[in-house]
Scaffold this motif. Structure first.
Motif, PDB file in Angstrom:
ATOM      1  N   GLY A 276      -7.033  -1.829 -10.836  1.00 28.69           N
ATOM      2  CA  GLY A 276      -7.212  -2.191  -9.442  1.00 28.69           C
ATOM      3  C   GLY A 276      -6.065  -1.717  -8.581  1.00 28.69           C
ATOM      4  N   LEU A 277      -6.095  -2.140  -7.332  1.00 31.22           N
ATOM      5  CA  LEU A 277      -5.070  -1.802  -6.358  1.00 31.22           C
ATOM      6  C   LEU A 277      -4.222  -3.043  -6.115  1.00 31.22           C
ATOM      7  N   PHE A 278      -2.903  -2.912  -6.277  1.00 37.06           N
ATOM      8  CA  PHE A 278      -2.007  -4.053  -6.179  1.00 37.06           C
ATOM      9  C   PHE A 278      -0.875  -3.758  -5.198  1.00 37.06           C
ATOM     10  N   LYS A 279      -0.531  -4.731  -4.384  1.00 37.45           N
ATOM     11  CA  LYS A 279       0.647  -4.610  -3.514  1.00 37.45           C
ATOM     12  C   LYS A 279       1.876  -4.801  -4.395  1.00 37.45           C
ATOM     13  N   ALA A 280       2.813  -3.841  -4.328  1.00 39.28           N
ATOM     14  CA  ALA A 280       3.911  -3.819  -5.293  1.00 39.28           C
ATOM     15  C   ALA A 280       5.097  -4.695  -4.906  1.00 39.28           C
ATOM     16  N   ASP A 281       5.423  -4.795  -3.650  1.00 36.73           N
ATOM     17  CA  ASP A 281       6.608  -5.567  -3.266  1.00 36.73           C
ATOM     18  C   ASP A 281       6.512  -5.976  -1.804  1.00 36.73           C
ATOM     19  N   ASP A 282       7.542  -6.636  -1.325  1.00 39.14           N
ATOM     20  CA  ASP A 282       7.575  -7.052   0.074  1.00 39.14           C
ATOM     21  C   ASP A 282       7.740  -5.854   0.985  1.00 39.14           C
ATOM     22  N   GLU A 283       7.303  -6.021   2.230  1.00 41.26           N
ATOM     23  CA  GLU A 283       7.469  -4.967   3.212  1.00 41.26           C
ATOM     24  C   GLU A 283       8.906  -4.941   3.718  1.00 41.26           C
ATOM     25  N   VAL A 284       9.399  -3.735   4.028  1.00 36.72           N
ATOM     26  CA  VAL A 284      10.735  -3.558   4.588  1.00 36.72           C
ATOM     27  C   VAL A 284      10.626  -2.743   5.870  1.00 36.72           C
ATOM     28  N   ASP A 285      11.688  -2.721   6.647  1.00 37.44           N
ATOM     29  CA  ASP A 285      11.694  -2.005   7.920  1.00 37.44           C
ATOM     30  C   ASP A 285      11.832  -0.508   7.710  1.00 37.44           C
ATOM     31  N   TYR A 286      11.272   0.256   8.660  1.00 38.61           N
ATOM     32  CA  TYR A 286      11.474   1.696   8.670  1.00 38.61           C
ATOM     33  C   TYR A 286      11.640   2.150  10.113  1.00 38.61           C
ATOM     34  N   ALA A 287      12.241   3.320  10.285  1.00 35.47           N
ATOM     35  CA  ALA A 287      12.416   3.895  11.621  1.00 35.47           C
ATOM     36  C   ALA A 287      12.201   5.399  11.532  1.00 35.47           C
ATOM     37  N   ILE A 288      11.614   5.964  12.583  1.00 30.69           N
ATOM     38  CA  ILE A 288      11.386   7.401  12.648  1.00 30.69           C
ATOM     39  C   ILE A 288      12.316   7.986  13.693  1.00 30.69           C
ATOM     40  N   LYS A 289      13.036   9.060  13.295  1.00 35.43           N
ATOM     41  CA  LYS A 289      13.915   9.770  14.222  1.00 35.43           C
ATOM     42  C   LYS A 289      13.732  11.259  13.949  1.00 35.43           C
ATOM     43  N   GLY A 290      13.134  11.970  14.897  1.00 36.98           N
ATOM     44  CA  GLY A 290      12.847  13.380  14.695  1.00 36.98           C
ATOM     45  C   GLY A 290      11.814  13.545  13.600  1.00 36.98           C
ATOM     46  N   ASN A 291      12.142  14.357  12.587  1.00 36.27           N
ATOM     47  CA  ASN A 291      11.218  14.556  11.471  1.00 36.27           C
ATOM     48  C   ASN A 291      11.668  13.812  10.221  1.00 36.27           C
ATOM     49  N   LYS A 292      12.440  12.742  10.393  1.00 37.71           N
ATOM     50  CA  LYS A 292      12.916  11.944   9.261  1.00 37.71           C
ATOM     51  C   LYS A 292      12.486  10.497   9.413  1.00 37.71           C
ATOM     52  N   ILE A 293      12.206   9.904   8.263  1.00 43.98           N
ATOM     53  CA  ILE A 293      11.890   8.482   8.212  1.00 43.98           C
ATOM     54  C   ILE A 293      13.006   7.812   7.431  1.00 43.98           C
ATOM     55  N   SER A 294      13.622   6.798   8.011  1.00 43.53           N
ATOM     56  CA  SER A 294      14.633   6.017   7.305  1.00 43.53           C
ATOM     57  C   SER A 294      14.003   4.699   6.886  1.00 43.53           C
ATOM     58  N   ILE A 295      14.020   4.451   5.577  1.00 43.73           N
ATOM     59  CA  ILE A 295      13.432   3.230   5.035  1.00 43.73           C
ATOM     60  C   ILE A 295      14.564   2.330   4.573  1.00 43.73           C
ATOM     61  N   LYS A 296      14.604   1.118   5.113  1.00 44.51           N
ATOM     62  CA  LYS A 296      15.637   0.174   4.735  1.00 44.51           C
ATOM     63  C   LYS A 296      15.303  -0.409   3.365  1.00 44.51           C
ATOM     64  N   THR A 297      16.236  -0.289   2.441  1.00 50.26           N
ATOM     65  CA  THR A 297      16.069  -0.876   1.113  1.00 50.26           C
ATOM     66  C   THR A 297      17.158  -1.912   0.907  1.00 50.26           C
ATOM     67  N   VAL A 298      17.126  -2.554  -0.233  1.00 48.41           N
ATOM     68  CA  VAL A 298      18.135  -3.561  -0.533  1.00 48.41           C
ATOM     69  C   VAL A 298      19.514  -2.912  -0.656  1.00 48.41           C
ATOM     70  N   LEU A 299      19.563  -1.710  -1.236  1.00 49.73           N
ATOM     71  CA  LEU A 299      20.852  -1.067  -1.498  1.00 49.73           C
ATOM     72  C   LEU A 299      21.309  -0.169  -0.348  1.00 49.73           C
ATOM     73  N   ARG A 300      20.389   0.635   0.215  1.00 48.95           N
ATOM     74  CA  ARG A 300      20.779   1.592   1.249  1.00 48.95           C
ATOM     75  C   ARG A 300      19.538   2.117   1.951  1.00 48.95           C
ATOM     76  N   LYS A 301      19.747   2.892   3.026  1.00 52.84           N
ATOM     77  CA  LYS A 301      18.647   3.547   3.713  1.00 52.84           C
ATOM     78  C   LYS A 301      18.394   4.896   3.053  1.00 52.84           C
ATOM     79  N   LEU A 302      17.130   5.215   2.796  1.00 55.95           N
ATOM     80  CA  LEU A 302      16.756   6.480   2.189  1.00 55.95           C
ATOM     81  C   LEU A 302      16.136   7.385   3.253  1.00 55.95           C
ATOM     82  N   PRO A 303      16.768   8.513   3.609  1.00 58.48           N
ATOM     83  CA  PRO A 303      16.146   9.422   4.566  1.00 58.48           C
ATOM     84  C   PRO A 303      15.111  10.297   3.858  1.00 58.48           C
ATOM     85  N   LEU A 304      13.912  10.376   4.395  1.00 56.33           N
ATOM     86  CA  LEU A 304      12.849  11.220   3.847  1.00 56.33           C
ATOM     87  C   LEU A 304      12.528  12.310   4.843  1.00 56.33           C
ATOM     88  N   SER A 305      12.380  13.526   4.380  1.00 54.71           N
ATOM     89  CA  SER A 305      12.035  14.648   5.273  1.00 54.71           C
ATOM     90  C   SER A 305      10.611  15.082   5.018  1.00 54.71           C
TER      91      SER A 305
END
Length: 119
Positions: free
Chosen positions: A90-119
């Motif tokens: 089946g389809l399962f929700k894996a964890d709690d939702e966290v904040d994200y922000a978009i700046k230009g062509n990057k998405i910064s996802i707030k995690t427990v340890l650090r922000k991960l920039p994705l291009s």
């Protein structure tokens, strides 16, 4: 008396039909409004080490998805197929939702340890 039972039965069926349609169309509309996008994860690379998806284990496949909502939240879901036990599929929700922000062509996802920039 028999006619009254038929009318009551008809009313009950109509109420159930209208309630079911309202429930499914109303919830779907709210969910679609909130959801901005869904990506299937194919590969993750951290510190030069890569992991390919979907993951294969004991004959089952685990697909990983990330989703983004209009209110700035990000979450993860997994879909399990081919599991030896049907209850594990089946389809399962894996964890709690966290904040994200978009700046230009990057998405910064707030995690427990650090922000991960994705291009």
């Amino acid at each position: 008396m028999k006619n009254r039972k038929n009318i009551v039965s008809l009313l009950v069926v109509l109420i159930l039909m209208v309630s079911t349609v309202a429930l499914f169309t109303g919830c779907d509309h709210i969910y679609k409004q909130k959801l901005v996008g869904v990506w299937e994860v194919k590969k993750i690379t951290v510190d030069g080490k890569s992991m390919e998806f979907p993951l294969d284990a004991m004959g089952s496949k685990t697909h990983t998805y990330v989703y983004f909502t209009a209110d700035g939240k990000h979450g993860r879901a997994v879909k399990v197929t081919g599991a030896p036990v049907p209850a594990m599929e089946g389809l399962f929700k894996a964890d709690d939702e966290v904040d994200y922000a978009i700046k230009g062509n990057k998405i910064s996802i707030k995690t427990v340890l650090r922000k991960l920039p994705l291009s």
